[in-house]
Scaffold this motif. Structure first.
Motif, PDB file in Angstrom:
ATOM      1  N   GLU A  45      50.326  83.973  -0.650  1.00 21.78           N
ATOM      2  CA  GLU A  45      51.272  84.293  -1.609  1.00 21.78           C
ATOM      3  C   GLU A  45      51.030  84.026  -2.959  1.00 21.78           C
ATOM      4  N   ASP A  46      49.839  83.152  -3.327  1.00 24.63           N
ATOM      5  CA  ASP A  46      49.555  83.057  -4.448  1.00 24.63           C
ATOM      6  C   ASP A  46      48.116  83.381  -5.142  1.00 24.63           C
ATOM      7  N   ARG A 183      54.338  93.692   7.512  1.00 20.88           N
ATOM      8  CA  ARG A 183      53.595  92.703   7.223  1.00 20.88           C
ATOM      9  C   ARG A 183      52.611  92.282   8.277  1.00 20.88           C
ATOM     10  N   ILE A 190      51.678  91.243   0.825  1.00 20.23           N
ATOM     11  CA  ILE A 190      52.807  90.913   0.248  1.00 20.23           C
ATOM     12  C   ILE A 190      53.057  91.953  -0.781  1.00 20.23           C
ATOM     13  N   ARG A 201      58.094  91.642  -5.275  1.00 14.49           N
ATOM     14  CA  ARG A 201      57.517  90.473  -4.326  1.00 14.49           C
ATOM     15  C   ARG A 201      58.389  89.476  -4.009  1.00 14.49           C
ATOM     16  N   GLY A 202      59.043  88.946  -5.062  1.00 14.65           N
ATOM     17  CA  GLY A 202      59.988  87.681  -4.838  1.00 14.65           C
ATOM     18  C   GLY A 202      60.870  87.725  -3.582  1.00 14.65           C
ATOM     19  N   GLU A 205      58.826  87.587  -0.274  1.00 14.49           N
ATOM     20  CA  GLU A 205      58.344  86.274  -0.036  1.00 14.49           C
ATOM     21  C   GLU A 205      59.444  85.547   0.554  1.00 14.49           C
ATOM     22  N   ARG A 206      60.635  85.536   0.062  1.00  9.76           N
ATOM     23  CA  ARG A 206      61.885  84.941   0.369  1.00  9.76           C
ATOM     24  C   ARG A 206      62.209  85.328   1.739  1.00  9.76           C
ATOM     25  N   GLN A 208      60.282  86.632   4.152  1.00  7.32           N
ATOM     26  CA  GLN A 208      59.376  86.241   5.111  1.00  7.32           C
ATOM     27  C   GLN A 208      59.630  84.845   5.235  1.00  7.32           C
TER      28      GLN A 208
END
Length: 247
Positions: A45-46, A183, A190, A201-202, A205-206, A208
């Protein structure tokens, strides 16, 4: 200082930080060579940003504990996996001309089944390996031999987890079905999943993370209902063994 040739692939910085070199470009004004790379620690994710390093800086040596060492050392034994190829290609970078990417035949890589320590890790493991586990399952059925799993017990556990994930997505986890498909069935990053679902994207991510938590709860409920503990055993001794040792 003699400049070494820089190839696309994995390198390790003198302090142990892994990076992935995408290619070498030139500054349009100065003609200076610039190395384009990204973090290869693979906290997925980063790991979306790219970085630039001056070619001369990339090739220089640094002093570590009184000894001169190359600032970046190429990891020739580490093959470039398909996921990295896909992410870099999606971002508009072509394959390197000097040496093509090496694809890893992941179906044959040994799959560790049910080695998670928490149900959250267990849920994440099933999701992230779903696409490849389906490929292993199909190959095993076609070739009548174990591929990517060590024995019948591991194969049956993999099949059980695949079936449970599929059934859960049709029922309790149906709200997450589209995200899961993008995914983990299609294997989109992502960023690409966010684009396909027209979300930022945020949000993805949340969602997921919420999927992992909801699935983890279902996995725990399954274990409690079946009276079976499917996580990695915390100790090699069961409770009776411990009691015997204390006597």
């Amino acid at each position: 200082m003699a400049l070494k040739r820089v190839f696309a692939g994995f390198y390790t910085r003198y302090d142990g930080k892994p990076i992935f070199v995408v290619r070498v470009l030139k500054d349009i004004d100065t003609g200076e060579s610039i190395v384009v790379c990204k973090d290869a620690s693979f906290s997925k994710e980063d790991n979306e940003h790219y970085y630039l390093i001056r070619y001369t800086s990339f090739c220089e040596q640094v002093e570590v504990d009184g000894v001169l060492r190359d600032k970046y050392v190429r990891q020739t034994r580490r093959e470039i996996d398909e996921g990295t190829v896909r992410e870099v290609y999606e971002d508009g970078f072509p394959e390197p001309k000097s040496k093509p990417f090496t694809y890893v035949d992941d179906e044959y890589a040994e799959r560790a089944i049910r080695c998670s320590r928490t149900y959250y890790e267990y849920a994440k493991d099933i999701c992230e390996n779903y696409r490849m586990d389906l490929r292993r399952y199909k190959l095993i059925r076609e070739r009548k031999q174990y591929i990517g799993v060590s024995n019948r017990e591991a194969y049956q556990a993999m099949c059980e987890d695949l079936a449970f994930a599929q059934q859960s997505l049709k029922t309790v986890l149906n709200d997450y079905a589209n995200l899961f498909r993008k995914r983990f069935s299609e294997g989109l990053s992502i960023r690409k999943a966010a684009d396909a679902m027209q979300q930022n994207r945020g949000v993805i991510e949340r969602r997921q993370a919420a999927l992992y938590r909801a699935f983890a709860q279902l996995l725990q409920q399954r274990d409690e209902a079946d009276g079976v503990y499917r996580l990695m055993q915390k100790t090699e001794y069961n409770q009776r063994d411990i009691e015997d040792l204390l006597e």
